[in-house]
Design a protein around this motif. Structure first.
Motif, PDB file in Angstrom:
ATOM      1  N   GLU A 120      45.158 -81.835  -1.382  1.00  0.00           N
ATOM      2  CA  GLU A 120      45.094 -80.410  -1.039  1.00  0.00           C
ATOM      3  C   GLU A 120      44.769 -79.578  -2.284  1.00  0.00           C
ATOM      4  OE1 GLU A 120      45.233 -76.718   0.868  1.00  0.00           O
ATOM      5  OE2 GLU A 120      45.010 -78.730   1.711  1.00  0.00           O
ATOM      6  N   PHE A 121      45.374 -79.914  -3.404  1.00  0.00           N
ATOM      7  CA  PHE A 121      45.077 -79.191  -4.647  1.00  0.00           C
ATOM      8  C   PHE A 121      43.597 -79.318  -4.987  1.00  0.00           C
ATOM      9  CE2 PHE A 121      44.438 -79.242  -9.260  1.00  0.00           C
ATOM     10  CZ  PHE A 121      44.814 -77.941  -9.567  1.00  0.00           C
ATOM     11  N   LEU A 122      43.068 -80.537  -4.905  1.00  0.00           N
ATOM     12  CA  LEU A 122      41.647 -80.758  -5.216  1.00  0.00           C
ATOM     13  C   LEU A 122      40.751 -79.975  -4.252  1.00  0.00           C
ATOM     14  CD1 LEU A 122      41.692 -84.555  -6.080  1.00  0.00           C
ATOM     15  CD2 LEU A 122      41.086 -82.673  -7.628  1.00  0.00           C
ATOM     16  N   ALA A 123      41.124 -79.895  -2.996  1.00  0.00           N
ATOM     17  CA  ALA A 123      40.341 -79.120  -2.021  1.00  0.00           C
ATOM     18  C   ALA A 123      40.335 -77.642  -2.405  1.00  0.00           C
ATOM     19  CB  ALA A 123      40.914 -79.312  -0.614  1.00  0.00           C
ATOM     20  N   ARG A 124      41.486 -77.119  -2.807  1.00  0.00           N
ATOM     21  CA  ARG A 124      41.563 -75.703  -3.196  1.00  0.00           C
ATOM     22  C   ARG A 124      40.784 -75.438  -4.473  1.00  0.00           C
ATOM     23  NH1 ARG A 124      47.780 -73.733  -1.981  1.00  0.00           N
ATOM     24  NH2 ARG A 124      47.917 -74.606   0.122  1.00  0.00           N
ATOM     25  N   VAL A 125      40.863 -76.331  -5.433  1.00  0.00           N
ATOM     26  CA  VAL A 125      40.117 -76.164  -6.689  1.00  0.00           C
ATOM     27  C   VAL A 125      38.623 -76.186  -6.401  1.00  0.00           C
ATOM     28  CG1 VAL A 125      39.559 -77.267  -8.891  1.00  0.00           C
ATOM     29  CG2 VAL A 125      41.923 -77.074  -8.186  1.00  0.00           C
ATOM     30  N   GLY A 126      38.209 -77.083  -5.529  1.00  0.00           N
ATOM     31  CA  GLY A 126      36.794 -77.185  -5.172  1.00  0.00           C
ATOM     32  C   GLY A 126      36.260 -75.926  -4.533  1.00  0.00           C
ATOM     33  N   GLU A 127      37.113 -75.252  -3.755  1.00  0.00           N
ATOM     34  CA  GLU A 127      36.705 -74.007  -3.103  1.00  0.00           C
ATOM     35  C   GLU A 127      36.533 -72.885  -4.111  1.00  0.00           C
ATOM     36  OE1 GLU A 127      39.830 -73.247  -0.289  1.00  0.00           O
ATOM     37  OE2 GLU A 127      39.286 -74.959   0.960  1.00  0.00           O
ATOM     38  N   ASN A 128      37.285 -72.948  -5.209  1.00  0.00           N
ATOM     39  CA  ASN A 128      37.283 -71.859  -6.189  1.00  0.00           C
ATOM     40  C   ASN A 128      36.345 -72.086  -7.366  1.00  0.00           C
ATOM     41  OD1 ASN A 128      39.211 -70.384  -4.725  1.00  0.00           O
ATOM     42  ND2 ASN A 128      40.866 -71.576  -5.630  1.00  0.00           N
ATOM     43  N   GLU A 129      35.734 -73.245  -7.432  1.00  0.00           N
ATOM     44  CA  GLU A 129      34.881 -73.523  -8.607  1.00  0.00           C
ATOM     45  C   GLU A 129      33.427 -73.561  -8.239  1.00  0.00           C
ATOM     46  OE1 GLU A 129      36.287 -76.751 -11.028  1.00  0.00           O
ATOM     47  OE2 GLU A 129      38.072 -75.635 -11.480  1.00  0.00           O
ATOM     48  N   GLY A 134      38.150 -86.964 -18.290  1.00  0.00           N
ATOM     49  CA  GLY A 134      37.882 -86.943 -19.723  1.00  0.00           C
ATOM     50  C   GLY A 134      39.120 -86.903 -20.601  1.00  0.00           C
ATOM     51  N   GLN A 135      40.313 -86.735 -19.992  1.00  0.00           N
ATOM     52  CA  GLN A 135      41.545 -86.669 -20.777  1.00  0.00           C
ATOM     53  C   GLN A 135      42.537 -87.762 -20.416  1.00  0.00           C
ATOM     54  OE1 GLN A 135      43.079 -82.732 -19.992  1.00  0.00           O
ATOM     55  NE2 GLN A 135      42.071 -81.903 -21.793  1.00  0.00           N
ATOM     56  N   GLY A 136      42.531 -88.211 -19.178  1.00  0.00           N
ATOM     57  CA  GLY A 136      43.513 -89.186 -18.728  1.00  0.00           C
ATOM     58  C   GLY A 136      44.790 -88.514 -18.270  1.00  0.00           C
ATOM     59  N   LEU A 137      45.898 -89.195 -18.457  1.00  0.00           N
ATOM     60  CA  LEU A 137      47.198 -88.737 -17.968  1.00  0.00           C
ATOM     61  C   LEU A 137      47.660 -87.483 -18.703  1.00  0.00           C
ATOM     62  CD1 LEU A 137      49.679 -89.427 -16.120  1.00  0.00           C
ATOM     63  CD2 LEU A 137      50.617 -90.626 -18.097  1.00  0.00           C
ATOM     64  N   VAL A 138      47.864 -86.406 -17.944  1.00  0.00           N
ATOM     65  CA  VAL A 138      48.390 -85.173 -18.541  1.00  0.00           C
ATOM     66  C   VAL A 138      49.711 -84.763 -17.915  1.00  0.00           C
ATOM     67  CG1 VAL A 138      46.109 -84.304 -19.183  1.00  0.00           C
ATOM     68  CG2 VAL A 138      47.120 -83.606 -17.006  1.00  0.00           C
ATOM     69  N   PRO A 161      39.947 -81.864 -12.192  1.00  0.00           N
ATOM     70  CA  PRO A 161      38.994 -81.336 -13.163  1.00  0.00           C
ATOM     71  C   PRO A 161      39.703 -80.700 -14.360  1.00  0.00           C
ATOM     72  CG  PRO A 161      39.106 -79.909 -11.240  1.00  0.00           C
ATOM     73  CD  PRO A 161      39.949 -81.116 -10.941  1.00  0.00           C
ATOM     74  N   HIS A 162      40.945 -80.236 -14.142  1.00  0.00           N
ATOM     75  CA  HIS A 162      41.774 -79.629 -15.185  1.00  0.00           C
ATOM     76  C   HIS A 162      43.205 -79.587 -14.667  1.00  0.00           C
ATOM     77  CE1 HIS A 162      41.369 -76.144 -12.545  1.00  0.00           C
ATOM     78  NE2 HIS A 162      40.061 -76.256 -12.678  1.00  0.00           N
ATOM     79  N   CYS A 163      44.148 -79.465 -15.575  1.00  0.00           N
ATOM     80  CA  CYS A 163      45.553 -79.330 -15.170  1.00  0.00           C
ATOM     81  C   CYS A 163      46.325 -78.668 -16.295  1.00  0.00           C
ATOM     82  CB  CYS A 163      46.167 -80.677 -14.799  1.00  0.00           C
ATOM     83  SG  CYS A 163      47.820 -80.505 -14.072  1.00  0.00           S
ATOM     84  N   ASP A 164      46.401 -77.349 -16.204  1.00  0.00           N
ATOM     85  CA  ASP A 164      47.190 -76.589 -17.159  1.00  0.00           C
ATOM     86  C   ASP A 164      48.495 -76.168 -16.469  1.00  0.00           C
ATOM     87  OD1 ASP A 164      46.425 -74.528 -15.435  1.00  0.00           O
ATOM     88  OD2 ASP A 164      45.074 -73.591 -16.881  1.00  0.00           O
ATOM     89  N   LEU A 165      49.244 -75.307 -17.111  1.00  0.00           N
ATOM     90  CA  LEU A 165      50.524 -74.871 -16.552  1.00  0.00           C
ATOM     91  C   LEU A 165      50.341 -74.226 -15.181  1.00  0.00           C
ATOM     92  CD1 LEU A 165      53.560 -74.449 -16.765  1.00  0.00           C
ATOM     93  CD2 LEU A 165      53.106 -72.379 -18.109  1.00  0.00           C
ATOM     94  N   LYS A 166      49.353 -73.358 -15.053  1.00  0.00           N
ATOM     95  CA  LYS A 166      49.096 -72.701 -13.767  1.00  0.00           C
ATOM     96  C   LYS A 166      48.798 -73.735 -12.678  1.00  0.00           C
ATOM     97  CE  LYS A 166      46.140 -69.316 -11.541  1.00  0.00           C
ATOM     98  NZ  LYS A 166      44.730 -69.257 -11.269  1.00  0.00           N
TER      99      LYS A 166
END
Length: 161
Positions: free
Chosen positions: A152-161, A125-129, A21-26
């Motif tokens: 696993e990352f997607l599972a954690r993001v889903g829990e927090n959003e 909505g952005q493609g390869l980042v 859904p997003h991928c910033d530095l964090k």
């Protein structure tokens, strides 16, 4: 039979499902940390790298890792940057088509590696980042480990959003 018994259809679907859904530095650092947690739990002697564009934002080598792994990581990263797809998908597509990937793309094997373990980090909505890179296991296992990390990352993001 292709490497790992994969089909390009399966690997393309995998890329469509594993969109972030997003991928910033964090987020990129979190992905690296998840990889380290999983690898330590299994005592894997691997190197892990996460890039945002060309910027390496996370890199570690775990106990038992080999000095040649960063070279493999760089070669895998160049494939993902050139194609926007996982290194395993590129390998399997070449095997299915019966082509020499390096000759077809005009990219040298010395600088590019179609060996599993390079996974695109695509954002909706952005493609390869960015790219998640794993080196040190047999290539199918490098790929599957990367899939586990992103899942696993997607599972954690889903829990927090």
């Amino acid at each position: 039979m292709t490497t790992g018994g994969f089909t390009s259809e399966q690997l393309e679907l995998e890329e469509q499902v594993l969109v972030l859904p997003h991928c910033d530095l964090k987020d990129a650092v979190t992905i690296g940390e998840i990889a380290v947690q999983l690898a330590r739990r299994e005592s894997l002697a691997i190197s892990i790298e996460v890039r945002l564009g060309e910027w390496t934002v996370f890199h570690t080598a775990l106990p038992g890792a080999k000095p040649e792994q960063p070279s493999w990581i760089a070669r895998k990263a160049r494939v993902v940057m050139a194609t926007g797809h996982s290194t395993m998908l590129e390998r399997v597509k070449a095997e299915e088509a019966g082509i020499d990937w390096y000759a077809t793309y005009g990219l040298p094997e010395e600088t590019h590696a179609i060996h599993g373990g390079g996974l695109p980090l695509n954002v909706s909505g952005q493609g390869l980042v960015g790219i998640l890179l794993i080196s040190g296991l047999p290539q199918v296992e490098d790929h599957l480990f990367g899939i586990r990390v992103v899942t696993e990352f997607l599972a954690r993001v889903g829990e927090n959003e």
